[in-house]
Design an enzyme around this catalytic site. Structure first.
Site, PDB file in Angstrom:
ATOM      1  N   ASP A   1      -2.655  -9.106   1.828  1.00 32.28           N
ATOM      2  CA  ASP A   1      -3.265  -7.946   0.851  1.00 32.28           C
ATOM      3  C   ASP A   1      -3.669  -6.873   1.643  1.00 32.28           C
ATOM      4  O   ASP A   1      -4.189  -6.917   2.871  1.00 32.28           O
ATOM      5  CB  ASP A   1      -4.552  -8.729   0.379  1.00 32.28           C
ATOM      6  CG  ASP A   1      -5.137  -7.940  -0.936  1.00 32.28           C
ATOM      7  OD1 ASP A   1      -4.553  -7.725  -1.868  1.00 32.28           O
ATOM      8  OD2 ASP A   1      -6.425  -7.657  -0.724  1.00 32.28           O
TER       9      ASP A   1
ATOM     10  N   GLU B   1       1.339  -6.082   1.488  1.00 26.07           N
ATOM     11  CA  GLU B   1       1.192  -5.450   0.306  1.00 26.07           C
ATOM     12  C   GLU B   1       0.990  -4.031   0.654  1.00 26.07           C
ATOM     13  O   GLU B   1      -0.087  -3.536   1.140  1.00 26.07           O
ATOM     14  CB  GLU B   1       0.113  -5.975  -0.523  1.00 26.07           C
ATOM     15  CG  GLU B   1      -0.184  -5.314  -1.797  1.00 26.07           C
ATOM     16  CD  GLU B   1      -1.730  -5.056  -2.048  1.00 26.07           C
ATOM     17  OE1 GLU B   1      -1.892  -4.309  -3.150  1.00 26.07           O
ATOM     18  OE2 GLU B   1      -2.621  -5.477  -1.322  1.00 26.07           O
TER      19      GLU B   1
ATOM     20  N   ASP C   1      -1.897  -6.199 -10.324  1.00 19.81           N
ATOM     21  CA  ASP C   1      -2.579  -4.782 -10.203  1.00 19.81           C
ATOM     22  C   ASP C   1      -2.141  -3.597 -10.807  1.00 19.81           C
ATOM     23  O   ASP C   1      -2.524  -2.588 -10.723  1.00 19.81           O
ATOM     24  CB  ASP C   1      -2.097  -4.344  -8.613  1.00 19.81           C
ATOM     25  CG  ASP C   1      -3.070  -5.186  -7.733  1.00 19.81           C
ATOM     26  OD1 ASP C   1      -4.211  -5.608  -7.980  1.00 19.81           O
ATOM     27  OD2 ASP C   1      -2.613  -5.658  -6.537  1.00 19.81           O
TER      28      ASP C   1
END
Length: 580
Positions: free
Chosen positions: A336, A365, A432
């Site tokens: 992340d 990410e 997201d």
């Protein structure tokens, strides 16, 4: 002669080892350039002094990709002695200039004597420096699961839950009780859909439904199950031919994490004080961190930012990953906020985790060009946000033409090395961003985007619910609970069947994942391209315009079609064929 935009660097994606034998060389130019020639040879073929005479063999480059305002020329060489020296001849019709490491030179440059020329030199094709990835990632089809919303079965947590079938009362704080037992009960469903990899958002202990503010990295959150149950889930997934990747949140912790708790209690006297970026020892109030009291993810106070340049932090979380591998035998880790973690930490993770499990897939990410993280010693791949954004923009902005679509796709695949493009993580939506169908506003456009997804290079992924065209704006609406009752009542059978057909097509035809693409320039918003592999040629036709098109299929087998009949490709239609 227009020389602006002519560039090359003997590094990164301009010059790199594709494997132990092949070296890829790319040059960017403006569109007035008609020919590019590389003049190359071993740097020491005529001696090892920098002033020894040197000449090379000419070889013409081909146009690899056309972008909106530039061309990318390419050639793949096999240096006999694993090294190479070179320069370029650049032509615009009858005009000529030369490209060396110190820039562009006019046509008389090579006539000059007694000067030292700045040749490009790729020093050595070191095996350890070649960017590689797990071979299995080339053939994977991912499915992203947000655990609290995917499937609930025998919930044993302690949260107050929303009614599973009531998505209208969904808020950012809602819990629905999705868990590992529910996910495990749907593994056969995923296998039948054609899924061969699951990406779980965080599973370890946290106070929130999303689990991105972690308080304990070593234990599965009780809302979802326990460590042993997850081990069993991974074991069952593997028995069905499904890989498992989990989310690692190392950019920040939650406020319940032991290290942060110690900092709050002891301030500068805490041995974990340097694990974070604390500016003011005042932890008595909540609220965003724009006052600078400590750094956090996106100013969210419950996500204090970790200092991943600190060796102790690096060691701790490297051990966490090793424990995950040992406990659960996972196949991949998604990091992340992967571009805020220090390069030093990612290199350490790559080095030490690959030593434990060589075929572990490391995914970052990152929402933009990620070249610095994809040079072979950090991530294997990144989430391909440029692909998602470009695809979405084309289907939202109807002023864009089929040529614009080609430029956008070519841009996405010009960012990275070829071997990275083979496993770049392509997706249409996630937890997201808005759901793809909500963003584009049309079921037909969703099917068109899915058709592109399955016929482009990379590791494709669909977000849970995309197979039923689940709607949803941004967080929290894009995290609705999966409507299993309606699925079981066959409400979505047609859409599931369509998505299943596309996934199957991807898996059955190697040309889908090939990087050998031929674009056909068509009028308006009629997209047409071919995919070539060693054994077959596939053709893709997409009518993204507003009027029906006459598309006659000759010597082709139709593998998939949507809104196509009797040579008429309707608005929103797709055809994928195989050349006979």
């Amino acid at each position: 002669m227009l020389v602006e935009g002519i560039s090359h660097k003997c590094a990164f994606t301009d010059c790199y080892s594709l494997n132990e034998d092949e070296l890829v060389i790319n040059v960017k130019t403006n569109k007035s350039i008609s020919k590019v020639v590389i003049v190359h040879a071993d740097p020491y073929i005529f001696g090892c002094s920098g002033t020894d005479p040197w000449s090379g063999q000419p070889l013409e480059l081909h146009i690899e990709k056309e972008l909106s305002h530039e061309l990318i020329w390419s050639v793949t060489l096999k240096p006999e002695f694993k090294r190479i020296q070179y320069y370029f001849e650049i032509y615009a019709g009858d005009e000529l200039c030369y490209l060396f490491e110190d820039g562009v030179h006019d046509k008389d440059f090579m006539k000059k004597d007694n000067i030292i020329r700045h040749f490009y030199k790729f020093a050595w094709m070191n095996r350890a420096d070649i960017c590689t990835h797990p071979k299995w990632a080339e053939d994977i089809f991912w499915y992203q699961i947000f655990p609290d919303r995917f499937c609930k079965l025998d919930y044993e947590g302690n949260k107050q839950l929303n009614d599973w079938d009531d998505y209208k009362s969904l808020t950012r704080d809602s819990f629905y009780g999705g868990n590992l037992k529910g996910a495990m009960s749907k593994l056969e469903y995923l296998k039948d859909l054609g899924i061969t990899g699951i990406y779980f958002t965080p599973l370890v202990t946290s106070t929130e439904n999303h689990k991105y503010n972690i308080s304990d990295y070593e234990h599965i959150d009780p809302d979802f199950g326990d460590n042993e149950y997850f081990r069993k889930l991974v074991e069952k997934a593997h028995s069905l031919g499904i890989k498992v990747m989990i989310d690692a949140v190392f950019n920040h912790s939650g406020r319940g994490f032991f290290a942060w708790q110690d900092v709050v209690k002891n301030g500068k006297n805490s041995k974990y004080y340097d694990w974070y970026f604390v500016k003011k020892d005042n932890f008595s109030f909540d609220g965003n961190t724009k006052d600078g009291r400590y750094y956090s993810f996106a100013f969210v106070d419950e996500m204090p930012k970790l200092d991943t340049s600190n060796p102790e932090v690096m060691d701790y979380f490297t051990k966490v990953c090793k424990d995950w591998i040992e406990m659960w035998n996972i196949d991949g880790i998604r990091f992340d906020v992967g571009n805020e973690i220090s390069h030093a930490f990612i290199k350490k993770l790559h080095r030490e985790l690959k030593a434990v499990k060589p075929d572990l897939f490391l995914l970052g990410e990152i929402w933009m060009d990620s070249t610095p993280y994809l040079l072979g010693d950090e991530y294997d791949s990144v989430m391909n946000y440029p692909f998602m954004q470009s695809l979405s923009n084309f289907f939202v902005d109807e002023t864009l033409s089929s040529d614009d679509f080609m430029y956008m796709m070519n841009y996405c695949y010009s960012l990275y090395m070829k071997q990275v493009n083979q496993v770049v993580f392509n997706f249409l939506d996630s937890h997201d961003v808005d759901r793809a169908i909500t963003r584009c506003g049309s079921y037909d456009k969703l099917i068109q985007q899915l058709s592109v997804l399955v016929t482009m290079p990379g590791s494709p992924c669909i977000y849970y619910g995309t197979e039923i065209a689940l709607e949803g704006k941004n967080d929290p609406d894009n995290r609705r609970p999966m409507p299993w009752k309606d699925i079981e009542n066959k409400v979505y059978d047609k859409t599931i069947s369509t998505v299943k057909s596309l996934i199957s097509l991807r898996k059955q035809h190697k040309a889908c994942e090939s990087q050998n693409i031929t674009w056909h320039s068509e009028d308006g918003r009629f997209i047409k391209y071919e995919k070539h592999s060693a054994d077959e040629v596939l053709k893709v036709y997409i009518n993204a315009g507003n009027s029906p098109l006459d598309v006659t299929i000759n010597n082709e087998q139709v593998l998939f079609s949507h809104l196509y009949d009797s040579s008429c490709l309707q608005k929103g239609g797709v055809i994928i064929t195989k050349l006979l």
